[in-house]
Design an enzyme around this catalytic site. Sequence first.
Site, PDB file in Angstrom:
ATOM      1  N   HIS A 123      -6.558  -7.118  31.011  1.00  0.00           N
ATOM      2  CA  HIS A 123      -5.613  -7.613  30.017  1.00  0.00           C
ATOM      3  C   HIS A 123      -6.313  -8.259  28.819  1.00  0.00           C
ATOM      4  O   HIS A 123      -5.772  -8.212  27.700  1.00  0.00           O
ATOM      5  CB  HIS A 123      -4.614  -8.560  30.676  1.00  0.00           C
ATOM      6  CG  HIS A 123      -3.516  -7.830  31.382  1.00  0.00           C
ATOM      7  ND1 HIS A 123      -2.362  -7.423  30.752  1.00  0.00           N
ATOM      8  CD2 HIS A 123      -3.421  -7.389  32.663  1.00  0.00           C
ATOM      9  CE1 HIS A 123      -1.593  -6.782  31.610  1.00  0.00           C
ATOM     10  NE2 HIS A 123      -2.211  -6.744  32.777  1.00  0.00           N
ATOM     11  N   HIS A 125      -4.178   5.095  34.159  1.00  0.00           N
ATOM     12  CA  HIS A 125      -3.465   6.098  33.353  1.00  0.00           C
ATOM     13  C   HIS A 125      -3.527   5.678  31.901  1.00  0.00           C
ATOM     14  O   HIS A 125      -3.442   4.487  31.586  1.00  0.00           O
ATOM     15  CB  HIS A 125      -2.002   6.173  33.820  1.00  0.00           C
ATOM     16  CG  HIS A 125      -1.058   6.712  32.788  1.00  0.00           C
ATOM     17  ND1 HIS A 125      -0.281   5.889  31.982  1.00  0.00           N
ATOM     18  CD2 HIS A 125      -0.763   7.975  32.424  1.00  0.00           C
ATOM     19  CE1 HIS A 125       0.456   6.633  31.180  1.00  0.00           C
ATOM     20  NE2 HIS A 125       0.176   7.901  31.413  1.00  0.00           N
TER      21      HIS A 125
END
Length: 306
Positions: free
Chosen positions: A145, A110
């Site tokens: 990340h 998302h």
Amino acid sequence: MTVTPEQIAQVEVFLQNLQSRICDELERLDGVGKFIQDEWNFADGGGGDSRVLESGNVFEKAGVNFSSIHGASLPAAATEKRTHLGSRPFNATGVSLVIHPLNPYVPTTHMNLRFIHVEGGDWWFGGGFDLTPYYGFVEDAVHWHQTAAAACADFGEDLYRRLKNWCDEYFYLKHRDENRGIGGLFFDDFKEGGFSHSFAFLRNVGSHFLDAYLPIVKKRMDRVYGDQERQFQLIRRGRYVEFNLVYDRGTLFGLQSNGRTESILMSLPPYVTWRYNWQAEPGSPEQQLVDEFLKPRDWLEESSGL
């Protein structure tokens, strides 16, 4: 500090171009699925462009929405911490996407990027991106990340850590006592350094999204899976739906502003399952997801072990 109509237009142009670039890249990777384009008007002013791909070779459903709407007053979802703005006219511009892959080894993702301007001079940016795997891979989490940190690197030494922690806190299902996924970045009320600096950061986040997601898709999309993996994917999608309908402020903002229902709910997966009191087998990959991946972790620290 106020923003000019020209600056607002710059945000709209960037987000529209980003929507087109993401759709083009997803179509190219899928090879079969094509986005349908559905333009719509908003009753109070403005409108949007909803693009949805369904039944593709890689992506079971992908929705990439652009909207720029005007309203008479901000919805409650946007004024919880800004009660003094509740009666003011506003303009909200944004891109929101959710991608539900077919292969359970490819994670759902998302992203949302938005700019809100309120009559009287108030404005802010918000958004971020996050990842929701069904089966956990440390190298994928680290890559995700690392790319998120790269998006923040030029905008403050502690920015990634702040937005990573905010993401972990936001995408948390209280009633399940678990995180929705492995997080990423989340920010709101962002106007640090003024408009130009904040807009540059928004552009950087948007520009890093495909770099974060597509390598993971390419690595996992051809992995063989069976009915067990598919059924677990459908169960975990239920948690995704629960978050979007119970907690997500973007969904609430859209519904409270009388937005277009089809566009607001395009984030929901095409197939999903709820089983009463379903439990994963101890020690299974399904249980490993919950025990090891759906808890906040310092993925950058773990990159040294790869």
